[in-house]
Design a protein around this motif. Structure first.
Motif, PDB file in Angstrom:
ATOM      1  N   LYS A  91      -0.375  -8.280 -10.871  1.00 23.92           N
ATOM      2  CA  LYS A  91       0.672  -9.281 -10.673  1.00 23.92           C
ATOM      3  C   LYS A  91       0.535  -9.962  -9.319  1.00 23.92           C
TER       4      LYS A  91
ATOM      5  N   TYR B  23      -0.839  -2.319 -12.458  1.00 20.47           N
ATOM      6  CA  TYR B  23      -0.053  -3.435 -12.984  1.00 20.47           C
ATOM      7  C   TYR B  23       0.443  -4.328 -11.835  1.00 20.47           C
ATOM      8  N   GLY B  24       0.954  -3.682 -10.771  1.00 15.69           N
ATOM      9  CA  GLY B  24       1.422  -4.437  -9.610  1.00 15.69           C
ATOM     10  C   GLY B  24       0.292  -5.227  -8.963  1.00 15.69           C
TER      11      GLY B  24
ATOM     12  N   ILE C 227      11.583  -0.810 -11.158  1.00 14.90           N
ATOM     13  CA  ILE C 227      10.274  -0.836 -10.532  1.00 14.90           C
ATOM     14  C   ILE C 227      10.074   0.418  -9.697  1.00 14.90           C
ATOM     15  N   SER C 228       8.815   0.819  -9.544  1.00 10.31           N
ATOM     16  CA  SER C 228       8.507   2.050  -8.821  1.00 10.31           C
ATOM     17  C   SER C 228       7.833   1.727  -7.497  1.00 10.31           C
TER      18      SER C 228
ATOM     19  N   SER D  84       4.873   2.783  -6.541  1.00  5.98           N
ATOM     20  CA  SER D  84       3.466   2.394  -6.706  1.00  5.98           C
ATOM     21  C   SER D  84       3.322   0.957  -7.202  1.00  5.98           C
ATOM     22  N   TYR D  85       4.277   0.511  -8.027  1.00  7.05           N
ATOM     23  CA  TYR D  85       4.244  -0.889  -8.460  1.00  7.05           C
ATOM     24  C   TYR D  85       4.343  -1.815  -7.251  1.00  7.05           C
TER      25      TYR D  85
ATOM     26  N   GLU E 179      11.005  -8.634 -13.066  1.00  4.97           N
ATOM     27  CA  GLU E 179      10.473  -7.647 -14.012  1.00  4.97           C
ATOM     28  C   GLU E 179      11.595  -7.197 -14.952  1.00  4.97           C
TER      29      GLU E 179
ATOM     30  N   ASP F  29       1.226   1.929 -12.842  1.00 10.57           N
ATOM     31  CA  ASP F  29       2.176   1.044 -12.156  1.00 10.57           C
ATOM     32  C   ASP F  29       1.488   0.286 -11.028  1.00 10.57           C
TER      33      ASP F  29
ATOM     34  N   ALA G 137       9.050  -9.096  -8.501  1.00 10.99           N
ATOM     35  CA  ALA G 137       9.620  -7.771  -8.721  1.00 10.99           C
ATOM     36  C   ALA G 137      11.009  -7.879  -9.351  1.00 10.99           C
TER      37      ALA G 137
END
Lengths: 234, 100
Positions: free
Chosen positions: A14, A10-11, A125-126, A128-129, A121, A7, A118
């Motif tokens: 982004k 991935y974040g 979402i978490s 950590s993302y 998405e 995550d 965000a």
């Protein structure tokens, strides 16, 4: 480990285009602050602690103009009230078991752009993302400011002018793909733009500050959207 | 100097509070279709309201701003991504200010 977390990675990915898009805007901010007599270190401190475009531009202009502290705080607050809506929207998107401390931490990194990415998405979402997403834009904002503050006199005015459009172009890049796919989104965008135009050009309405006009336009457009285009899978 | 520091501190506080309040304290998922639809549209409405007409005044003259906006719209329509759209618009403004 955060760096192993998919995550987070991935974040982080982004966040790259946001960070690069921030650099020229932050650069302009650095120039504005230092040319107004604010020391480079303080300009960077503003970016590190505020991490917002419109609010810190306006606040810094008021500092330079020697405005009273109350006016600086009030103007900045009004410009930033829109974050209430964004933060509210993200509260519904964040995994419900996220702790309050983690929520308080990542909410510092909500900007127009990190919020938009965000919120758009597909899945929840978490924490950590969000940390990943915020990381690079945060440092891009600070580094851009530092660069602008240091080289402010070297850059020709034309390049400075051209960079003024960067944030708005990023906004357009975030809106248009959604508008292509959904007539409802297109209608919401049209309503929001119409209202903010009225607040810009109609005598009498012009007195309303940019902060409030954004809030009113957003509220009205989203209300219309919820009434006329309620979503199926929500 | 201390006046500037105080101002920076105040600005940071009034920027953080609206960001933090809802996300920190609203942990429950709201089930209302109305509210969820409303929130779904927030990014589009907020970004649109902030972009137009402010973009027209972002470059110092209307012509270059219109050209930059046109280029941004076309690039965004073909889903070129944040950075390409931003750089394309900056380049369009820069060259139109040199040439026009």
């Amino acid at each position: 480990m955060l760096f192993r977390d998919p995550d987070f990675r991935y974040g982080l990915k982004k966040g790259v285009p946001i960070a690069l898009g921030y650099a020229p805007v932050a650069f302009t901010f650095g120039i504005l602050a230092v040319s107004g007599g604010i020391p480079p270190s303080l300009a960077v401190l503003i970016s590190l602690t505020n991490l917002t475009s419109a609010g810190q531009f306006a606040g810094t202009k008021l500092i330079i103009a020697g405005a009273p502290l109350f006016e600086i705080a009030l103007t900045t607050l009004v410009i930033n009230i829109r974050y209430l809506l964004m933060s509210f929207a993200l509260s519904q998107k964040l995994l419900p078991n996220t702790s309050m401390l983690k929520r308080a931490l990542i909410s510092f990194g909500i900007t127009d752009e990190t919020f938009a990415l965000a919120a758009l998405e597909k899945d929840d979402i978490s924490f950590s993302y969000m940390v990943g997403l915020i990381c690079l834009p945060y440092w891009g904002w600070a580094l851009g400011t530092a660069l602008g503050a240091v080289v402010f006199s070297v850059l020709p005015g034309l390049v400075q002018n051209a960079m003024g459009i960067a944030l708005y172009a990023m906004f357009i890049a975030l809106i248009v793909p959604g508008g292509k796919k959904s007539r409802a989104v297109l209608a919401i965008v049209a309503i929001a733009v119409t209202i903010s135009s009225l607040f810009t050009w109609v005598p009498g309405l012009k007195q309303v500050s940019a902060g409030w006009s954004t809030i009113i336009a957003t509220l009205a457009a989203c209300l219309a959207g919820a009434v006329f285009f309620p979503r199926e899978e929500v | 100097m201390s006046r500037i520091l105080a101002a920076v501190f105040l600005m940071a506080v009034v920027t953080y509070i609206p960001r933090a309040l809802p996300m920190t304290f609203i942990k429950k998922r709201l089930t209302s279709r109305f509210v969820r639809s409303f929130l779904y549209y927030v990014p589009y409405a907020a970004l649109a309201a902030m972009t137009f007409p402010a973009i027209l005044y972002s470059t110092g003259d209307l012509t270059s701003a219109l050209i930059g906006m046109g280029v941004a719209l076309v690039l965004a329509f073909y889903e070129k991504g944040l950075l390409i759209v931003a750089l394309g618009a900056i380049a369009a403004v820069f060259f139109s200010q040199i040439l026009l």
